[in-house]
Design an enzyme around this catalytic site. Structure first.
Site, PDB file in Angstrom:
ATOM      1  CG  ASP A 124      -1.864   1.159   1.255  1.00 54.94           C
ATOM      2  OD1 ASP A 124      -1.987   1.854   0.237  1.00 54.94           O
ATOM      3  OD2 ASP A 124      -2.468   1.394   2.313  1.00 54.94           O
ATOM      4  CD  GLU A 160      -4.903   6.804  -0.161  1.00 57.26           C
ATOM      5  OE1 GLU A 160      -6.064   6.356  -0.133  1.00 57.26           O
ATOM      6  OE2 GLU A 160      -4.025   6.427   0.649  1.00 57.26           O
TER       7      GLU A 160
HETATM    8 ZN    ZN Z   1      -3.371   2.960  -0.315  1.00 51.10          ZN
END
Ligand code: ZN
Length: 472
Positions: free
Chosen positions: A303, A337
């Protein structure tokens, strides 16, 4: 059994299986595409095969994977607002140029910079036990001596609502919400502190948002509601949540001491734009994206190192293969993000006047495990075209339909821009998500390369089609 009847049964069964797959792929709707367009899409079969072949069977995919591994090992965690994130952005910028693509640029974005300091928790009653905690960004601090208070373990917001304020007041609320889906359970991470504070709690802890635990706490962002007293908040492991639940069920009083310190300020970071300029309609855009920042724990390999890397690779590899699509293919490496789509929101604002030029937007931020297909947001017409394109990639041809997809690109879907996120075999994604376990060990070379090959070939076709993906 009668032979004719048996054949009849087999035919019915085959029909059922066929109908099921048809329904599955087209979401219960018939697609009537212009035969000319169907023929045009079919004509991309060879080019799709070639792109996939070059990445899968030549050394291209392998060297991309090596560059990805090098990137993760060199920079590790890349939290929003940090120097290391900016170094990582510089690296990707320079790597693009080294690969022969000079159309790379960055756009400044003001981003939050939350830095975890010390975090400790100790169970004092009913027995002494250290409790591992991981602050949820951007939590406020405790005082220097920390908070010592009794614990109340609560299963859900509904249960919290039913409990009298006097019982919650002055306590540490432990939300022991068991994982159902990320979308549902994450509400405790995002809003838990505010809801507990509204009832007079002095701190809140959440059972980590994951279906599986090896005593691993999982961090993430949280939001204080307006006019709410900001209280410190952190994640704990499943094991400690279960232990406190058992103590409470036995009628024992649980007392914790929690000490937390972190800092918060704002910094300038950058979105990175890598363009493969279109040969016929350079102003029209197909965007393919992932985020370059990560949480401070783990290495951000899954991620979203994987998704960011395969998206960055799309214009780079097509340029190497001398394949210039009709429209401009833009890879975007979103910054910041994790604190709340900060880079994507800034891009949307800055490019508001040219949103009509975005034909389709793609994102990979849910893992780069074995690729399965796409999660698609858009009109029925858009979905039918994407379904037809996916036929070229069998067995990577599953299609899920959602109102909005991905993380960063949801805000573009909400503007009516059709898009897709990479559907992959990510059943274990949330085992590692936002934890120290998000390292290169989660990744599998073969799968990441398969994702990269599919992603590049698909992006090429979408950006090269003779018609725009329709919005209505
Ligand atoms: Zn992410």
């Amino acid at each position: 059994m009668d032979k004719v009847f048996l054949i009849f049964l087999i035919v019915i069964q085959l029909f059922c299986v066929y109908s099921y797959t048809t329904i599955n792929r087209y979401n219960n709707r018939e697609c009537t595409l212009n035969p000319g367009l169907v023929e045009e899409i079919a004509s991309y079969r060879n080019i799709a095969k070639r792109i996939m072949y070059e990445i899968l069977n030549n050394t291209m995919g392998e060297s991309m994977y090596n560059e990805y591994t090098y990137f993760i090992d060199k920079f590790g965690a890349r939290p929003s607002g940090t120097h290391v994130l900016e170094k990582a952005i510089d690296h990707m910028f320079n790597l693009t140029i080294r690969h022969g693509l000079k159309t790379v640029s960055t756009e400044d974005v003001q981003v939050p910079h939350w830095t975890r300091g010390y975090e400790t928790a100790m169970m004092i009653r009913p027995r002494i036990k250290p409790i591992t905690i991981l602050g949820l960004g951007p939590t406020v601090n405790t005082s220097n001596e920390g908070i010592t208070a009794e614990v109340i373990v609560i299963r859900s917001f509904e249960e919290l609502n039913k409990i009298d304020e006097n019982i919650i007041k002055g306590k540490i609320v432990v939300f022991d919400a068991h994982y159902s889906s990320y979308g549902e359970t994450v509400a405790y991470r995002v809003n838990g502190a505010s809801k507990a504070s509204e009832k007079g709690a002095v701190a809140s802890l959440i059972r980590s948002v994951t279906p599986f635990s090896l005593y691993t706490p999982h961090t993430g962002s949280q939001r204080y509601g307006e006019n709410v007293t900001k209280i410190p908040t952190a994640a704990i492991t499943h094991e400690d949540a279960d232990l406190m639940r058992r103590f409470q069920d036995q009628g024992l009083s649980i007392v914790l001491n929690i000490s937390m310190f972190s800092t918060f300020d704002l910094k300038i970071s950058r979105n990175t734009l890598v363009d493969l300029v279109g040969r016929e309609d350079p102003n029209k855009l197909v965007i393919v994206s992932g985020h370059i920042d990560s949480w401070d724990v783990g290495q951000g390999a899954m991620d979203d190192g994987g998704g960011m890397f395969i998206s960055w690779y799309v214009p780079v590899v097509l340029n190497k293969l001398k394949l210039k699509p009709r429209r401009t293919l833009r890879a975007i490496l979103w910054t910041s993000e994790e604190p709340g789509l900060v880079g994507a929101i800034a891009y949307l604002k800055k490019h508001k006047h040219e949103l009509s030029d975005i034909n389709f937007i793609m994102e990979s931020d849910e893992g780069t495990f074995k690729p399965l297909g796409l999660d698609v947001a858009g009109s029925d017409n858009a979905r039918c075209i994407v379904a037809e394109v996916l036929k070229l990639f069998t067995p990577i041809d599953k299609m899920k339909v959602s109102k909005s997809v991905g993380s960063d690109i949801t805000i573009f879907n909400n503007e009516g821009i059709p898009g897709a996120s990479l559907l992959n075999q990510n059943d274990r994604y949330f085992w590692y998500h936002h934890s120290n376990a998000d390292t290169m060990d989660v990744q599998n070379k073969e799968n990441v390369v398969e994702c990269a090959a599919f992603w590049a070939a698909l992006s090429y076709i979408i950006s090269d089609l003779s018609i725009d993906i329709p919005r209505i």
